[in-house]
Design an enzyme around this catalytic site. Structure first.
Site, PDB file in Angstrom:
ATOM      1  N   ASP A 116      -2.568  15.189  16.112  1.00 27.68           N
ATOM      2  CA  ASP A 116      -1.771  14.506  17.134  1.00 27.68           C
ATOM      3  C   ASP A 116      -0.304  14.925  17.106  1.00 27.68           C
ATOM      4  O   ASP A 116       0.479  14.500  17.958  1.00 27.68           O
ATOM      5  CB  ASP A 116      -1.896  12.985  16.998  1.00 27.68           C
ATOM      6  CG  ASP A 116      -1.393  12.452  15.670  1.00 27.68           C
ATOM      7  OD1 ASP A 116      -1.905  12.902  14.621  1.00 27.68           O
ATOM      8  OD2 ASP A 116      -0.495  11.583  15.670  1.00 27.68           O
ATOM      9  N   HIS A 205       2.718  11.180   2.740  1.00 31.95           N
ATOM     10  CA  HIS A 205       1.692  10.919   3.755  1.00 31.95           C
ATOM     11  C   HIS A 205       0.324  11.302   3.179  1.00 31.95           C
ATOM     12  O   HIS A 205      -0.548  11.813   3.876  1.00 31.95           O
ATOM     13  CB  HIS A 205       2.004  11.729   5.011  1.00 31.95           C
ATOM     14  CG  HIS A 205       1.269  11.285   6.247  1.00 31.95           C
ATOM     15  ND1 HIS A 205       1.095   9.963   6.585  1.00 31.95           N
ATOM     16  CD2 HIS A 205       0.679  12.005   7.250  1.00 31.95           C
ATOM     17  CE1 HIS A 205       0.433   9.882   7.724  1.00 31.95           C
ATOM     18  NE2 HIS A 205       0.154  11.104   8.150  1.00 31.95           N
TER      19      HIS A 205
END
Length: 352
Positions: A116, A205
């Protein structure tokens, strides 16, 4: 007398309406011509002072579907040049609709390699190639693996490029300007020219490694873009003293509602995904803690998880305002924040 005046007025209105109806085609074409002329001569850069640092939001959404938000994309405008961070689905179109001149794009810097954040690169690269008559490929920098992505997208769009060259000619779409060139980078200074310095820093992350945030400095002004990250004290160190902190944001209480609804509907896989994403995204309260600790001038949220109707956006913030007393904003696609000095911000929307 009054009745005669009313009848005369209604009669005149009917005549005008009748003329307008019979002439609707030329009237419509005149309006379209005027709109086209305005669009073609639009110069957004002229309205953005060159000595200020401007931060545009070309994609404030996430992988969750939204009618109002393209996927991740932030553009920094400094000294008349554009520096793009991430290029999610639909964000290139939003960037163009904002009136940003594609020939001023210096490159794209990816925060990480979740799809994304890069799946808009293909369409955007075609827009830049044809619309800006690019003579060199688009530079795309990011974590290790970025070259594999750019080469794959070049291969996917190669056949399409041959059609466009055959149709429009090499003088319009130069073969040398097709596609993109990937460059893997490491934390540290990744751009330093024309009074603009871009610094990449590692964020948490996990299991996506490496993942970066970026800090952009220009003539004493700066913006720090977190990218996707869990909370870590290192974020405050990277953003120390920055004018604007652009942070992603996940609302745990709303995502919990989605997880429970998915579970009740028998969508166990989807329910697990909703629970999983909480552990590698930052909450609004945690982002506010970072903003306070770093002493930033303003906190702006993007990559909104999940998107809610604008009238309900206040619920996304939770108790962030209790943890940081500076200005906080949930950004919309098309927004631009201009930084003219310490605690001097102006926000406008280029899509309205």
């Amino acid at each position: 007398m009054r009745k005669k005046w009313l009848l005369a007025t209604l009669g005149l209105a009917a005549v005008v309406g009748g003329v307008a109806y019979t002439q609707r085609d030329p009237i419509a074409m005149a309006l379209i011509t005027r709109a086209a002329d305005t669009a073609m001569t639009r110069n957004v850069m002229a309205d953005l002072p060159a000595d200020q640092l401007h931060v545009g939001f070309c994609g404030t959404g996430s992988p969750l579907p939204s009618r109002d938000r393209a996927a991740a994309c932030t553009v920094v405008i400094a000294g008349g040049r554009l520096f793009v961070f991430d290029m999610g689905e639909g964000s290139g179109e939003t960037l163009s609709l904002m009136g940003m001149p594609l020939d001023k794009v210096q490159g794209v810097w990816l925060t990480h390699l979740h799809s994304d954040h890069f799946e808009g690169l293909g369409p955007f690269t075609l827009q830049r190639w044809a619309g800006a008559s690019a003579k060199t490929p688009l530079t795309v920098s990011g974590p290790e693996g970025v070259t594999e992505i750019t080469q794959g997208l070049n291969a996917a769009y190669r056949i399409d490029s041959t059609y466009r060259i055959a149709h429009h000619g090499e003088s319009v779409v130069s073969p040398s300007g097709f596609g993109m060139a990937g460059t893997a980078i490491q934390p540290g200074t990744v751009y330093d020219a024309n009074n603009v310095r871009i610094t990449a820093f590692a964020v948490d992350h996990d299991p996506i490694k490496p993942a970066f945030g970026y800090r952009v400095a220009f003539k004493g002004k700066s913006v720090t873009i977190t990218g996707d990250t869990a909370f870590t004290p290192k974020l405050a160190a990277a953003a120390k003293g920055t004018d604007l902190l652009v942070s992603e944001m996940l609302s745990p209480r709303i995502v919990d509602i989605l997880a429970r609804s998915a579970q009740k509907a028998g969508m166990t896989n989807r329910a697990k995904i909703f629970k999983d994403i909480e552990n590698y995204h930052i909450s609004p309260e945690e982002a506010a803690d970072v903003a306070k600790s770093a002493g930033v001038g303003m906190l702006a949220f993007t990559h909104i998880v999940p998107s809610v109707p604008k009238a309900l956006q206040f619920v996304l913030l939770g108790k962030a305002a209790d943890r940081y007393d500076g200005p906080i904003a949930v950004m919309q696609d098309g927004d631009v924040i201009s930084i003219s000095g310490p605690h001097e911000f102006k926000t406008r929307n280029l899509l309205k």
